[in-house]
Design a protein around this motif. Sequence first.
Motif, short mmCIF file in Angstrom:
data_model
loop_
_atom_site.label_atom_id
_atom_site.label_comp_id
_atom_site.label_asym_id
_atom_site.label_seq_id
_atom_site.Cartn_x
_atom_site.Cartn_y
_atom_site.Cartn_z
N MET A 183 0.85 -1.18 0.00
CA MET A 183 0.00 0.00 0.00
C MET A 183 0.90 1.24 0.00
N SER A 184 0.54 2.25 -0.79
CA SER A 184 1.36 3.45 -0.85
C SER A 184 1.31 4.19 0.48
N LYS A 185 2.32 5.04 0.70
CA LYS A 185 2.38 5.79 1.96
C LYS A 185 1.19 6.73 2.11
N LYS A 186 0.75 7.32 0.98
CA LYS A 186 -0.38 8.24 1.04
C LYS A 186 -1.66 7.49 1.44
N LEU A 187 -1.88 6.31 0.86
CA LEU A 187 -3.04 5.50 1.24
C LEU A 187 -2.93 5.07 2.69
N ASP A 188 -1.76 4.65 3.07
CA ASP A 188 -1.54 4.21 4.44
C ASP A 188 -1.84 5.33 5.43
N LYS A 189 -1.53 6.57 5.04
CA LYS A 189 -1.73 7.71 5.92
C LYS A 189 -3.20 7.91 6.27
N TYR A 190 -4.08 7.96 5.27
CA TYR A 190 -5.48 8.22 5.60
C TYR A 190 -6.18 6.98 6.17
N HIS A 191 -5.67 5.80 5.89
CA HIS A 191 -6.23 4.59 6.48
C HIS A 191 -6.02 4.55 7.99
N LYS A 192 -5.00 5.25 8.45
CA LYS A 192 -4.71 5.28 9.89
C LYS A 192 -5.51 6.33 10.64
N LEU A 193 -6.18 7.22 9.92
CA LEU A 193 -6.96 8.27 10.57
C LEU A 193 -8.13 7.67 11.36
N PRO A 194 -8.38 8.18 12.57
CA PRO A 194 -9.53 7.68 13.34
C PRO A 194 -10.86 7.81 12.59
N VAL A 195 -11.02 8.89 11.82
CA VAL A 195 -12.27 9.08 11.09
C VAL A 195 -12.43 8.00 10.02
N PHE A 196 -11.35 7.59 9.38
CA PHE A 196 -11.43 6.53 8.38
C PHE A 196 -11.68 5.18 9.05
N GLN A 197 -11.04 4.95 10.17
CA GLN A 197 -11.24 3.70 10.89
C GLN A 197 -12.69 3.55 11.34
N LYS A 198 -13.30 4.65 11.79
CA LYS A 198 -14.72 4.61 12.17
C LYS A 198 -15.59 4.37 10.95
N GLU A 206 -20.72 7.69 16.97
CA GLU A 206 -19.28 7.52 17.22
C GLU A 206 -18.48 8.17 16.09
N PHE A 207 -18.92 7.92 14.86
CA PHE A 207 -18.26 8.50 13.70
C PHE A 207 -18.34 10.03 13.74
N ARG A 208 -19.51 10.55 14.07
CA ARG A 208 -19.71 12.01 14.09
C ARG A 208 -18.73 12.69 15.04
N LEU A 209 -18.52 12.12 16.20
CA LEU A 209 -17.61 12.72 17.17
C LEU A 209 -16.18 12.78 16.63
N VAL A 210 -15.74 11.71 16.00
CA VAL A 210 -14.39 11.68 15.42
C VAL A 210 -14.33 12.61 14.20
N PHE A 211 -15.41 12.65 13.43
CA PHE A 211 -15.52 13.50 12.25
C PHE A 211 -15.36 14.98 12.62
N VAL A 212 -16.03 15.40 13.69
CA VAL A 212 -15.94 16.79 14.14
C VAL A 212 -14.50 17.14 14.51
N ASP A 213 -13.84 16.26 15.23
CA ASP A 213 -12.42 16.50 15.55
C ASP A 213 -11.57 16.59 14.29
N TRP A 214 -11.86 15.74 13.33
CA TRP A 214 -11.11 15.71 12.08
C TRP A 214 -11.25 17.02 11.32
N ILE A 215 -12.48 17.51 11.14
CA ILE A 215 -12.65 18.74 10.36
C ILE A 215 -12.14 19.98 11.10
N ARG A 216 -12.13 19.93 12.41
CA ARG A 216 -11.56 21.06 13.16
C ARG A 216 -10.06 21.19 12.93
N GLY A 217 -9.44 20.14 12.46
CA GLY A 217 -8.01 20.16 12.18
C GLY A 217 -7.66 20.66 10.78
N PHE A 218 -8.67 20.96 9.96
CA PHE A 218 -8.40 21.47 8.62
C PHE A 218 -7.75 22.85 8.71
#
Length: 170
Positions: free
Chosen positions: A1-16, A108-120
């Motif tokens: 798996m490429s590093k870029k793919l690996d990066k977003y696969h590790k995100l909590p929002v993607f895991q949820k 559960e996803f929404r809570l992680v999602f909110v944290d994720w978009i606040r980091g933009f």
Amino acid sequence: MSKKLDKYHKLPVFQKSEEILELANVIAETLKEDDKKEHLASEILSNAMIIQVKIAGAEGGGLYSLKMQNAVLIKLAAHDMLNAVIFASMIELNEEDYVNLMREKVEEFRLVFVDWIRGFDKSYDIPDNWAIRFDASTPEQEKLEDLMFDEDKFFDDFEDDDFDDDEEEE
């Protein structure tokens, strides 16, 4: 798996979102009996997949407005998916009641999602020519808000007597 793919696969929002997709697969399997059920199964699965695609899209693009555009589409897909699950339960298309389980997963996803978009990064953006901004504090948005309809200014041009005359004529 490429590093870029690996990066977003590790995100909590993607895991949820993976958990949501797994549950969507289970629900879809229970609905695959006739055309009516097949349509709902397709709706549930496609929206679960859209969530993942849009997370990848947001992570792949750098501009704030593009990330937020993907975020809005993720929210809509989550709502549409949950509504399809609720509808299937309402008309008793599946024997199991997955509504509460899906609600819990979406919350559960929404809570992680909110944290994720606040980091933009809001500073990394360019004005878009559609006049849609998600940060109301920008000068461009303030200019647009000045152009918006102001009910108070509109009705200041009318006097109370103007409305009374119409009633008397009837």
